[in-house]
Design a protein around this motif. Structure first.
Motif, PDB file in Angstrom:
ATOM      1  N   UNK A   1     -51.006 -21.073 -32.681  1.00  0.00           N
ATOM      2  CA  UNK A   1     -51.172 -20.768 -31.265  1.00  0.00           C
ATOM      3  C   UNK A   1     -50.270 -19.610 -30.849  1.00  0.00           C
ATOM      4  N   UNK A   2     -50.860 -18.658 -30.126  1.00  0.00           N
ATOM      5  CA  UNK A   2     -50.128 -17.607 -29.426  1.00  0.00           C
ATOM      6  C   UNK A   2     -50.451 -17.776 -27.946  1.00  0.00           C
ATOM      7  N   UNK A   3     -49.435 -17.748 -27.109  1.00  0.00           N
ATOM      8  CA  UNK A   3     -49.639 -17.968 -25.674  1.00  0.00           C
ATOM      9  C   UNK A   3     -48.779 -16.991 -24.889  1.00  0.00           C
ATOM     10  N   UNK A   4     -49.366 -16.418 -23.858  1.00  0.00           N
ATOM     11  CA  UNK A   4     -48.646 -15.548 -22.942  1.00  0.00           C
ATOM     12  C   UNK A   4     -49.141 -15.862 -21.539  1.00  0.00           C
ATOM     13  N   UNK A   5     -48.256 -16.289 -20.677  1.00  0.00           N
ATOM     14  CA  UNK A   5     -48.687 -16.552 -19.309  1.00  0.00           C
ATOM     15  C   UNK A   5     -48.004 -17.750 -18.697  1.00  0.00           C
ATOM     16  N   UNK A   6     -48.692 -18.305 -17.706  1.00  0.00           N
ATOM     17  CA  UNK A   6     -48.167 -19.458 -16.977  1.00  0.00           C
ATOM     18  C   UNK A   6     -49.290 -20.441 -16.699  1.00  0.00           C
TER      19      UNK A   6
END
Length: 134
Positions: free
Chosen positions: A73-78
């Motif tokens: 998993x790669x995640x960027x944000x809110x």
């Protein structure tokens, strides 16, 4: 904002060199000063540069590989509905968005986890068993 980069479907012998990955990681470092990590597995190369806005420094480190090795998993944000999802699925929210997302993916699967989150984000979830990029 964090920086995310990845290549999926990389065939043996065509992987980027560790020197190339370090150059990419350095380029991404302007997107996040808190940490930078690389995940390299058969057919997958991922880099995440983190700018920590929530959660503690020890959690939220990415790329994330689930304990069973199924998901990357790669995640960027809110995630805006973090508290509601934490309560609904009995997942601690004190470790931040990335931890919650990982636990949701393990509990619900990638597609259902993505459907239930509300927020502003970019996500890459690789199902290593089914060889699918979400």
């Amino acid at each position: 904002m964090c920086g995310i980069w990845g290549e999926v479907g990389v065939f043996e012998g065509n992987e980027r060199s560790s020197n190339d990955l370090l150059k990419i990681q350095k380029l991404l470092s302007i997107r996040g000063k808190d940490s930078s990590n690389t995940l390299v597995r058969k057919g997958v190369q991922l880099i995440h540069s983190r700018l920590r806005l929530s959660g503690d420094a020890g959690h939220g480190v990415q790329p994330v590989e689930t304990e069973d090795g199924r998901y990357f998993i790669l995640f960027n944000g809110e995630i805006y509905n973090l508290k509601e999802l934490s309560s609904a699925y009995s997942i601690s929210n004190k470790f931040g968005d990335t931890y919650l997302l990982e636990r949701l993916v393990v509990k619900l699967g990638a597609v259902e986890a993505i459907k239930c989150i509300n927020g502003m984000f970019a996500i890459s979830i690789i199902d290593n068993h089914r060889k699918i990029l979400h």
